[in-house]
Design a protein around this motif. Structure first.
Motif, PDB file in Angstrom:
ATOM      1  N   ILE A 190       1.890 -11.491   6.794  1.00 46.06           N
ATOM      2  CA  ILE A 190       1.214 -10.212   7.043  1.00 46.06           C
ATOM      3  C   ILE A 190       0.375  -9.824   5.828  1.00 46.06           C
ATOM      4  O   ILE A 190       0.839  -9.899   4.684  1.00 46.06           O
ATOM      5  CB  ILE A 190       2.229  -9.085   7.333  1.00 46.06           C
ATOM      6  CG1 ILE A 190       3.037  -9.410   8.581  1.00 46.06           C
ATOM      7  CG2 ILE A 190       1.523  -7.745   7.487  1.00 46.06           C
ATOM      8  CD1 ILE A 190       2.226  -9.418   9.861  1.00 46.06           C
ATOM      9  N   TRP A 191      -0.868  -9.393   6.073  1.00 43.22           N
ATOM     10  CA  TRP A 191      -1.730  -8.889   5.003  1.00 43.22           C
ATOM     11  C   TRP A 191      -1.550  -7.381   4.843  1.00 43.22           C
ATOM     12  O   TRP A 191      -1.377  -6.655   5.834  1.00 43.22           O
ATOM     13  CB  TRP A 191      -3.203  -9.157   5.330  1.00 43.22           C
ATOM     14  CG  TRP A 191      -3.640 -10.572   5.112  1.00 43.22           C
ATOM     15  CD1 TRP A 191      -3.857 -11.519   6.065  1.00 43.22           C
ATOM     16  CD2 TRP A 191      -3.936 -11.195   3.853  1.00 43.22           C
ATOM     17  NE1 TRP A 191      -4.261 -12.701   5.490  1.00 43.22           N
ATOM     18  CE2 TRP A 191      -4.318 -12.530   4.124  1.00 43.22           C
ATOM     19  CE3 TRP A 191      -3.907 -10.758   2.531  1.00 43.22           C
ATOM     20  CZ2 TRP A 191      -4.681 -13.421   3.123  1.00 43.22           C
ATOM     21  CZ3 TRP A 191      -4.260 -11.643   1.531  1.00 43.22           C
ATOM     22  CH2 TRP A 191      -4.638 -12.953   1.829  1.00 43.22           C
ATOM     23  N   HIS A 192      -1.641  -6.907   3.610  1.00 37.86           N
ATOM     24  CA  HIS A 192      -1.598  -5.465   3.348  1.00 37.86           C
ATOM     25  C   HIS A 192      -2.233  -5.203   1.985  1.00 37.86           C
ATOM     26  O   HIS A 192      -2.311  -6.098   1.134  1.00 37.86           O
ATOM     27  CB  HIS A 192      -0.153  -4.951   3.370  1.00 37.86           C
ATOM     28  CG  HIS A 192       0.756  -5.667   2.391  1.00 37.86           C
ATOM     29  ND1 HIS A 192       0.898  -5.273   1.083  1.00 37.86           N
ATOM     30  CD2 HIS A 192       1.541  -6.767   2.545  1.00 37.86           C
ATOM     31  CE1 HIS A 192       1.737  -6.092   0.470  1.00 37.86           C
ATOM     32  NE2 HIS A 192       2.136  -7.010   1.327  1.00 37.86           N
ATOM     33  N   ARG A 193      -2.686  -3.966   1.795  1.00 39.84           N
ATOM     34  CA  ARG A 193      -3.172  -3.584   0.473  1.00 39.84           C
ATOM     35  C   ARG A 193      -2.003  -3.492  -0.501  1.00 39.84           C
ATOM     36  O   ARG A 193      -0.892  -3.145  -0.118  1.00 39.84           O
ATOM     37  CB  ARG A 193      -3.893  -2.238   0.536  1.00 39.84           C
ATOM     38  CG  ARG A 193      -5.304  -2.318   1.052  1.00 39.84           C
ATOM     39  CD  ARG A 193      -5.919  -0.936   1.177  1.00 39.84           C
ATOM     40  NE  ARG A 193      -5.306  -0.180   2.259  1.00 39.84           N
ATOM     41  CZ  ARG A 193      -5.473   1.115   2.456  1.00 39.84           C
ATOM     42  NH1 ARG A 193      -6.204   1.810   1.616  1.00 39.84           N
ATOM     43  NH2 ARG A 193      -4.907   1.732   3.468  1.00 39.84           N
ATOM     44  N   SER A 194      -2.286  -3.785  -1.765  1.00 36.39           N
ATOM     45  CA  SER A 194      -1.219  -3.830  -2.753  1.00 36.39           C
ATOM     46  C   SER A 194      -1.724  -3.288  -4.083  1.00 36.39           C
ATOM     47  O   SER A 194      -2.921  -3.338  -4.374  1.00 36.39           O
ATOM     48  CB  SER A 194      -0.728  -5.275  -2.917  1.00 36.39           C
ATOM     49  OG  SER A 194       0.242  -5.376  -3.916  1.00 36.39           O
ATOM     50  N   VAL A 195      -0.802  -2.775  -4.887  1.00 36.10           N
ATOM     51  CA  VAL A 195      -1.138  -2.324  -6.241  1.00 36.10           C
ATOM     52  C   VAL A 195      -1.235  -3.552  -7.143  1.00 36.10           C
ATOM     53  O   VAL A 195      -0.303  -4.370  -7.186  1.00 36.10           O
ATOM     54  CB  VAL A 195      -0.063  -1.363  -6.777  1.00 36.10           C
ATOM     55  CG1 VAL A 195      -0.379  -0.970  -8.226  1.00 36.10           C
ATOM     56  CG2 VAL A 195       0.036  -0.133  -5.898  1.00 36.10           C
ATOM     57  N   PRO A 196      -2.346  -3.728  -7.849  1.00 35.77           N
ATOM     58  CA  PRO A 196      -2.501  -4.929  -8.693  1.00 35.77           C
ATOM     59  C   PRO A 196      -1.464  -4.996  -9.809  1.00 35.77           C
ATOM     60  O   PRO A 196      -1.310  -4.062 -10.586  1.00 35.77           O
ATOM     61  CB  PRO A 196      -3.914  -4.763  -9.275  1.00 35.77           C
ATOM     62  CG  PRO A 196      -4.621  -3.852  -8.327  1.00 35.77           C
ATOM     63  CD  PRO A 196      -3.565  -2.903  -7.829  1.00 35.77           C
ATOM     64  N   THR A 197      -0.723  -6.088  -9.844  1.00 33.39           N
ATOM     65  CA  THR A 197       0.180  -6.394 -10.957  1.00 33.39           C
ATOM     66  C   THR A 197       0.076  -7.895 -11.186  1.00 33.39           C
ATOM     67  O   THR A 197       0.300  -8.688 -10.284  1.00 33.39           O
ATOM     68  CB  THR A 197       1.644  -6.024 -10.625  1.00 33.39           C
ATOM     69  OG1 THR A 197       2.045  -6.682  -9.426  1.00 33.39           O
ATOM     70  CG2 THR A 197       1.802  -4.524 -10.461  1.00 33.39           C
ATOM     71  N   GLY A 198      -0.288  -8.263 -12.395  1.00 29.82           N
ATOM     72  CA  GLY A 198      -0.466  -9.669 -12.691  1.00 29.82           C
ATOM     73  C   GLY A 198      -1.786 -10.196 -12.147  1.00 29.82           C
ATOM     74  O   GLY A 198      -2.607  -9.473 -11.586  1.00 29.82           O
ATOM     75  N   ARG A 199      -1.992 -11.487 -12.320  1.00 26.62           N
ATOM     76  CA  ARG A 199      -3.234 -12.139 -11.915  1.00 26.62           C
ATOM     77  C   ARG A 199      -3.210 -12.458 -10.426  1.00 26.62           C
ATOM     78  O   ARG A 199      -2.207 -12.914  -9.891  1.00 26.62           O
ATOM     79  CB  ARG A 199      -3.444 -13.413 -12.724  1.00 26.62           C
ATOM     80  CG  ARG A 199      -4.731 -14.156 -12.398  1.00 26.62           C
ATOM     81  CD  ARG A 199      -4.916 -15.347 -13.310  1.00 26.62           C
ATOM     82  NE  ARG A 199      -5.068 -14.929 -14.702  1.00 26.62           N
ATOM     83  CZ  ARG A 199      -5.217 -15.779 -15.713  1.00 26.62           C
ATOM     84  NH1 ARG A 199      -5.220 -17.096 -15.490  1.00 26.62           N
ATOM     85  NH2 ARG A 199      -5.347 -15.330 -16.944  1.00 26.62           N
ATOM     86  N   ALA A 200      -4.340 -12.240  -9.769  1.00 29.04           N
ATOM     87  CA  ALA A 200      -4.445 -12.541  -8.345  1.00 29.04           C
ATOM     88  C   ALA A 200      -4.570 -14.045  -8.114  1.00 29.04           C
ATOM     89  O   ALA A 200      -5.024 -14.786  -8.983  1.00 29.04           O
ATOM     90  CB  ALA A 200      -5.655 -11.832  -7.747  1.00 29.04           C
TER      91      ALA A 200
END
Length: 240
Positions: A187-197
């Motif tokens: 499942i895709w969802h928006r996320s808070v950036p933590t670490g490298r994508a």
């Protein structure tokens, strides 16, 4: 005062949408309907028909939300855009419920969604006609910032079979504060950036909007990390 400011923001976004639809109608007046567009399977005629339907539907939704009689069915693009322009002038509270085919949303979001739709399809038609120097305005980019995240949530969530296995994160950098999309459990969802994508896509604000909406490919933007996820982005998020 806050209520007044919210109402004014809605009115400004609806004015932006109306201007975008009028621009589209001006281009469409002399456009060859059989000309190909960058939208798979759509020629200019199909794009015009879609905008005719969409702007008329949005006009009716605004009228219903404001408790007004909806305009009669629009049989031409000119009629549909005129109906939308009239509906966009009706005062409407930011919290008013606007019912669309995909669900019911507050007027504050619907107004930005309509501005996004009008701007995107105007660029689609301009590109098909070979127009140069077209770009999203500051107000249109604001609408894109508001709409893009929820839109990708909807598209990604509606197509779980397209999500990659394992955990993948994609950063879109260049529009506003950026956007991180994460896939886990299919499942895709928006996320808070933590670490490298896993994959980072970087471009100008216009490029990020057009990439996210499938109008540009991975070859048209800067990609770092695992390139295959940028190349499959439209598969992960099909539409609009």
């Amino acid at each position: 005062m806050a209520h007044l400011a919210e109402t004014e923001t809605v009115a400004a976004a609806l004015a932006t949408a109306a201007a975008g639809y009028r621009r589209f109608a001006d281009r469409a007046a002399t456009a060859p309907r059989g000309l190909a567009t960058r939208l798979g399977g759509w020629n200019v005629g199909a794009l015009i028909d879609h905008v005719c339907w969409g702007s008329a539907m949005e006009a009716a939704a605004l009228c219903a939300a404001a408790g007004r009689h909806a305009p009669t069915d629009s049989r031409s693009l000119e009629d549909a855009v005129a109906a939308f322009t009239d509906a966009a002038r009706i005062p409407i509270a930011a919290s008013s419920a606007v019912t669309l085919p995909t669900g019911t949303v507050p007027a504050a979001f619907a107004a930005q969604l309509f501005a996004f739709e009008a701007a995107l399809h105007d660029l689609d038609l301009a590109e098909a006609l070979g127009a140069t120097g077209t770009a999203l305005s500051a107000d249109e980019l604001l609408a894109c910032q508001v709409v893009l995240g929820p839109m990708l949530d909807l598209l990604g969530g509606a197509s779980p079979h397209h999500a990659p296995p394992g955990e993948v994160t994609i950063d879109l950098i260049g529009l506003g504060d950026g956007l991180r999309l994460a896939a886990s459990g299919g499942i895709w969802h928006r996320s808070v950036p933590t670490g490298r994508a896993t994959t980072t896509v970087t471009g100008s604000p216009d490029e990020i909007v057009l990439f996210a909406c499938g109008r540009l490919s991975a070859d048209d933007v800067e990609v770092s990390g695992e390139r295959q996820h940028a190349e499959r982005f439209k598969t992960y998020f099909p539409g609009p």
